[in-house]
Design a protein around this motif. Structure first.
Motif, PDB file in Angstrom:
ATOM      1  N   ALA A   1       6.836   8.218  -6.855  1.00  0.00           N
ATOM      2  CA  ALA A   1       6.178   9.151  -5.940  1.00  0.00           C
ATOM      3  C   ALA A   1       6.969   9.180  -4.643  1.00  0.00           C
ATOM      4  N   ALA A   2       7.749  10.229  -4.460  1.00  0.00           N
ATOM      5  CA  ALA A   2       8.661  10.329  -3.316  1.00  0.00           C
ATOM      6  C   ALA A   2       8.197  11.453  -2.408  1.00  0.00           C
TER       7      ALA A   2
ATOM      8  N   GLN B   1      -1.289   8.762   8.548  1.00  0.00           N
ATOM      9  CA  GLN B   1      -0.409   8.997   7.408  1.00  0.00           C
ATOM     10  C   GLN B   1      -0.458   7.828   6.421  1.00  0.00           C
ATOM     11  N   ARG B   2      -0.657   6.626   6.935  1.00  0.00           N
ATOM     12  CA  ARG B   2      -0.776   5.492   6.017  1.00  0.00           C
ATOM     13  C   ARG B   2      -2.011   5.664   5.139  1.00  0.00           C
ATOM     14  N   GLN B   3      -3.111   6.109   5.735  1.00  0.00           N
ATOM     15  CA  GLN B   3      -4.329   6.335   4.948  1.00  0.00           C
ATOM     16  C   GLN B   3      -4.133   7.460   3.935  1.00  0.00           C
ATOM     17  N   GLU B   4      -3.453   8.510   4.344  1.00  0.00           N
ATOM     18  CA  GLU B   4      -3.194   9.623   3.429  1.00  0.00           C
ATOM     19  C   GLU B   4      -2.287   9.178   2.283  1.00  0.00           C
ATOM     20  N   MET B   5      -1.320   8.324   2.584  1.00  0.00           N
ATOM     21  CA  MET B   5      -0.435   7.794   1.561  1.00  0.00           C
ATOM     22  C   MET B   5      -1.245   7.018   0.529  1.00  0.00           C
ATOM     23  N   LEU B   6      -2.137   6.164   1.000  1.00  0.00           N
ATOM     24  CA  LEU B   6      -2.959   5.389   0.080  1.00  0.00           C
ATOM     25  C   LEU B   6      -3.858   6.297  -0.745  1.00  0.00           C
ATOM     26  N   ARG B   7      -4.367   7.367  -0.140  1.00  0.00           N
ATOM     27  CA  ARG B   7      -5.217   8.300  -0.880  1.00  0.00           C
ATOM     28  C   ARG B   7      -4.440   8.904  -2.051  1.00  0.00           C
ATOM     29  N   CYS B   8      -3.184   9.272  -1.804  1.00  0.00           N
ATOM     30  CA  CYS B   8      -2.372   9.862  -2.878  1.00  0.00           C
ATOM     31  C   CYS B   8      -2.101   8.850  -3.980  1.00  0.00           C
ATOM     32  N   PHE B   9      -1.761   7.646  -3.594  1.00  0.00           N
ATOM     33  CA  PHE B   9      -1.514   6.624  -4.610  1.00  0.00           C
ATOM     34  C   PHE B   9      -2.795   6.347  -5.391  1.00  0.00           C
ATOM     35  N   ASP B  10      -3.935   6.305  -4.691  1.00  0.00           N
ATOM     36  CA  ASP B  10      -5.202   6.064  -5.370  1.00  0.00           C
ATOM     37  C   ASP B  10      -5.501   7.170  -6.373  1.00  0.00           C
ATOM     38  N   LEU B  11      -5.163   8.392  -6.005  1.00  0.00           N
ATOM     39  CA  LEU B  11      -5.349   9.528  -6.915  1.00  0.00           C
ATOM     40  C   LEU B  11      -4.555   9.306  -8.198  1.00  0.00           C
ATOM     41  N   LEU B  12      -3.321   8.848  -8.052  1.00  0.00           N
ATOM     42  CA  LEU B  12      -2.493   8.577  -9.230  1.00  0.00           C
ATOM     43  C   LEU B  12      -3.086   7.458 -10.074  1.00  0.00           C
ATOM     44  N   PHE B  13      -3.457   6.373  -9.435  1.00  0.00           N
ATOM     45  CA  PHE B  13      -4.000   5.237 -10.184  1.00  0.00           C
ATOM     46  C   PHE B  13      -5.287   5.632 -10.902  1.00  0.00           C
TER      47      PHE B  13
ATOM     48  N   GLY C   1      -0.234   3.359 -14.102  1.00  0.00           N
ATOM     49  CA  GLY C   1      -0.331   1.915 -13.924  1.00  0.00           C
ATOM     50  C   GLY C   1       0.566   1.394 -12.814  1.00  0.00           C
ATOM     51  N   HIS C   2       1.709   2.051 -12.647  1.00  0.00           N
ATOM     52  CA  HIS C   2       2.681   1.603 -11.652  1.00  0.00           C
ATOM     53  C   HIS C   2       3.155   2.823 -10.850  1.00  0.00           C
ATOM     54  N   VAL C   3       3.080   2.720  -9.531  1.00  0.00           N
ATOM     55  CA  VAL C   3       3.638   3.750  -8.663  1.00  0.00           C
ATOM     56  C   VAL C   3       4.794   3.128  -7.893  1.00  0.00           C
TER      57      VAL C   3
ATOM     58  N   ARG D   1      -1.856  -7.209 -13.258  1.00  0.00           N
ATOM     59  CA  ARG D   1      -0.606  -6.488 -13.467  1.00  0.00           C
ATOM     60  C   ARG D   1      -0.703  -5.019 -13.037  1.00  0.00           C
ATOM     61  N   THR D   2      -1.822  -4.376 -13.297  1.00  0.00           N
ATOM     62  CA  THR D   2      -1.972  -2.979 -12.861  1.00  0.00           C
ATOM     63  C   THR D   2      -3.335  -2.802 -12.209  1.00  0.00           C
ATOM     64  N   PRO D   3      -3.466  -1.867 -11.290  1.00  0.00           N
ATOM     65  CA  PRO D   3      -2.403  -0.989 -10.815  1.00  0.00           C
ATOM     66  C   PRO D   3      -1.488  -1.702  -9.805  1.00  0.00           C
ATOM     67  N   THR D   4      -0.228  -1.365  -9.843  1.00  0.00           N
ATOM     68  CA  THR D   4       0.731  -1.963  -8.923  1.00  0.00           C
ATOM     69  C   THR D   4       1.475  -0.876  -8.165  1.00  0.00           C
ATOM     70  N   LEU D   5       1.538  -1.073  -6.860  1.00  0.00           N
ATOM     71  CA  LEU D   5       2.318  -0.217  -5.980  1.00  0.00           C
ATOM     72  C   LEU D   5       3.596  -0.958  -5.645  1.00  0.00           C
ATOM     73  N   TRP D   6       4.740  -0.344  -5.957  1.00  0.00           N
ATOM     74  CA  TRP D   6       6.055  -0.935  -5.690  1.00  0.00           C
ATOM     75  C   TRP D   6       6.724  -0.118  -4.575  1.00  0.00           C
ATOM     76  N   PHE D   7       6.874  -0.720  -3.399  1.00  0.00           N
ATOM     77  CA  PHE D   7       7.646  -0.067  -2.357  1.00  0.00           C
ATOM     78  C   PHE D   7       9.132  -0.341  -2.639  1.00  0.00           C
ATOM     79  N   TRP D   8       9.901   0.742  -2.762  1.00  0.00           N
ATOM     80  CA  TRP D   8      11.332   0.630  -3.050  1.00  0.00           C
ATOM     81  C   TRP D   8      12.084   0.899  -1.752  1.00  0.00           C
ATOM     82  N   VAL D   9      12.752  -0.138  -1.250  1.00  0.00           N
ATOM     83  CA  VAL D   9      13.490   0.016  -0.002  1.00  0.00           C
ATOM     84  C   VAL D   9      14.983  -0.029  -0.305  1.00  0.00           C
ATOM     85  N   CYS D  10      15.702   0.914   0.258  1.00  0.00           N
ATOM     86  CA  CYS D  10      17.130   1.017  -0.030  1.00  0.00           C
ATOM     87  C   CYS D  10      17.840   1.459   1.235  1.00  0.00           C
TER      88      CYS D  10
END
Lengths: 312, 231
Positions: free
Chosen positions: A46-47, A71-83, A88-90, A160-169
């Protein structure tokens, strides 16, 4: 949730494109979450993007702390929608490299803000309330985020799920170099073993990309070993503005419309091609855009019609 | 491909065999591979490459020993001077693209992407920055050799087969070179001040990538003009 290697129902081979074997869109849009979960992807990248535009559209100052909290709350709302729809994994890529390049000497402040957003007290409370496991991956070149990663490992769910993985690069080359280093360090020779070595467990590869704006691919966006066949979708709403109808239309396309099948017996698939000629001769290209107020925006497309498609 | 080379591209990476092909044609592998060999390396095709001055190479043939003679033919047929290279890729399974990288690392001790590229391809190849494909917007390593992917701008035509024309290619290149690269350079405070006037565009529920069925095939849904959406 049990999930097999495939991520949608299997259909009779000879009817993989017959309309009656999958639900009507309207029924799907109204279905219980548990039904949709049966065909949802196991892992989604989810980008989201365009957060500054999103703040302005909400009449908020993009630089204010109140906006960051919102925006942090809105981000969590979107992830929650997916879960809630069965994902299982975002995997959430953070454009760390872009932020650091813009920050210059303020690198420490920027990383501090990112760490707070991912693993501060408010975030931890939210994760506990939601029952999520949260991890940060890709911090090999960002040791400043190690405390946040440790905090999340010790403070969030062990399930194990649901898991949110923050990918930092910080650098698009870094993920590839990390793979080389891991192969030499561990002797691992399979994707699963290397993912285990890099991220601590075998994360199921993503099969859907939910992005924003123009279609791109890069390892700062997509962890190189965490994708399989990736079905791409790009919203044009900036920020965290995914809503349920939009997500369900995406999931419907992912689960049913894109499963056009193949097989050796192909003759009947082409019976109507001549009558669809105009559609297949369109010069519209998915990915070509226009400038809208300084920003990229998809070029318009009239779609297929009886008279044939028209372009801009 | 000639159209793409004539517009300044130096390397084209094109899938000759993708993993779904092998699943589909497993029961008559030999016949399929003969068809591939003929399609890529027939006398007519060799004459075509020579006339155009292309260097042609095959990658991934470790899993396709039947194609090694064709690969050797391409090497022997390398023109004395060339400025364009066509790389035909062969992918037997979805895991193969990365597995071959892991194998090369283990066998050669390569410690960086550049070293591994030289080990696999025999030379330095600049990472790809443009993907032009057909149909559904899907990204798979069969199309994207893992070590040859850079910051990839992606485009999908809806014309099946090899029907890219100059107008379409130039529309893609214009977007690639100018429209997409503008945001970081073009966007200032002034542009952000205009966002609210474009509200309807930025609140569209249209999503690039959602499609419909056109007969048994996937086809993109219409996408509204920003002008229709701008307040």
């Amino acid at each position: 949730m049990a999930r097999s290697g495939t991520h949608c129902r299997s259909h009779p081979q000879e009817k993989t494109y017959a309309d009656h074997i999958y639900p009507e869109l309207e029924a799907f849009l109204a279905a219980p979450e548990a039904e949709i979960a049966k065909v949802a992807p196991e892992t989604v990248i989810a980008a989201f993007g365009g957060t500054r535009r999103s703040a302005i559209l909400a009449d908020m100052d993009p630089r204010s702390k109140a906006t960051m909290a919102w925006q942090r709350q809105e981000m969590l709302r979107c992830f929650d929608l997916l879960f809630r729809h069965g994902v299982g994994h975002v995997i959430s890529p953070l454009a760390i490299g872009q932020h650091l390049a813009e920050a210059g000497a303020a690198r420490e402040r920027v990383l501090g803000g990112i760490g707070w957003g991912m693993a501060g007290p408010e975030a931890l409370a939210d994760y506990a309330r939601l029952g999520w496991r949260v991890r940060i991956i890709g911090i090999e070149q960002l040791p400043e985020l190690a405390p946040s990663a440790d905090q999340l490992r010790s403070s969030t769910s062990a399930e194990r799920t649901p898991t949110l993985w923050f990918w930092v690069c910080a650098d698009p080359e870094a993920p590839v170099q990390a793979i080389f280093d891991a192969v030499h360090r561990t002797g691992a020779r399979t994707r699963a073993d290397l993912v285990q070595a890099l991220y601590g467990e075998d994360i199921p590869p993503a099969t859907m990309l939910l992005g924003f704006g123009e279609p791109t691919f890069g390892y700062d966006l997509i962890p190189p070993l965490l994708m399989q066949r990736l079905e791409g979708y790009w919203m044009q709403r900036p920020g965290y503005r995914l809503d349920q109808p939009m997500l369900r239309r995406i999931l419907y396309d992912y689960a049913y419309l894109r499963r056009t099948g193949s097989g050796v017996e192909r003759s009947e698939r082409y019976a109507d091609i001549q009558s669809q000629r105009a559609a297949w001769l369109t010069d519209w290209v998915l990915g070509v855009g226009v400038e809208v107020g300084g920003f990229w925006y998809p070029a318009p497309f009239a779609g297929a019609s009886e008279e044939g498609p028209t372009t801009s | 491909m000639d159209l793409v080379f004539r517009h300044g591209v130096r390397h084209i990476i094109a899938p000759a065999i993708a993993s779904p092909n092998m699943t589909e044609f497993d029961s008559y592998r030999q016949r399929f591979l003969r068809m591939v060999e003929y399609g890529l390396a027939s006398p007519t095709m060799l004459e075509h490459y020579a006339r155009l001055g292309w260097r042609v190479r095959m990658t991934g043939i470790e899993s396709f020993p039947e194609l090694q003679p064709a690969a050797a033919t391409f090497v022997r047929a390398t023109p004395p001077s060339w400025s364009h290279t066509l790389w035909w890729t062969m992918t037997p399974t979805p895991e193969a693209p990365w597995s071959s990288v892991f194998d090369v690392i283990a066998q050669t001790g390569a410690r960086t992407r550049a070293e591994a590229i030289r080990a696999i391809y025999g030379e330095d190849i600049p990472p790809a920055t443009l993907l032009v494909a057909i149909g559904k917007p899907v990204m798979i390593y069969d199309l994207l050799p893992p070590l040859l992917v850079g910051n990839l701008q992606c485009y999908w035509t809806q014309r099946p087969g090899y029907r890219l024309d100059q107008r379409m290619l130039r529309a893609i290149f214009y977007d690639y070179a100018y429209t997409r690269r503008g945001d970081s350079q073009r966007v200032t405070g002034v542009e952000y001040n205009r966002v609210t006037a474009q509200r309807a565009a930025w609140e569209t529920d249209a999503v690039l990538g959602i499609g419909q069925r056109l007969g048994p095939f996937w086809y993109p849904l219409p996408f509204p003009s920003a002008g229709e959406n701008v307040c």
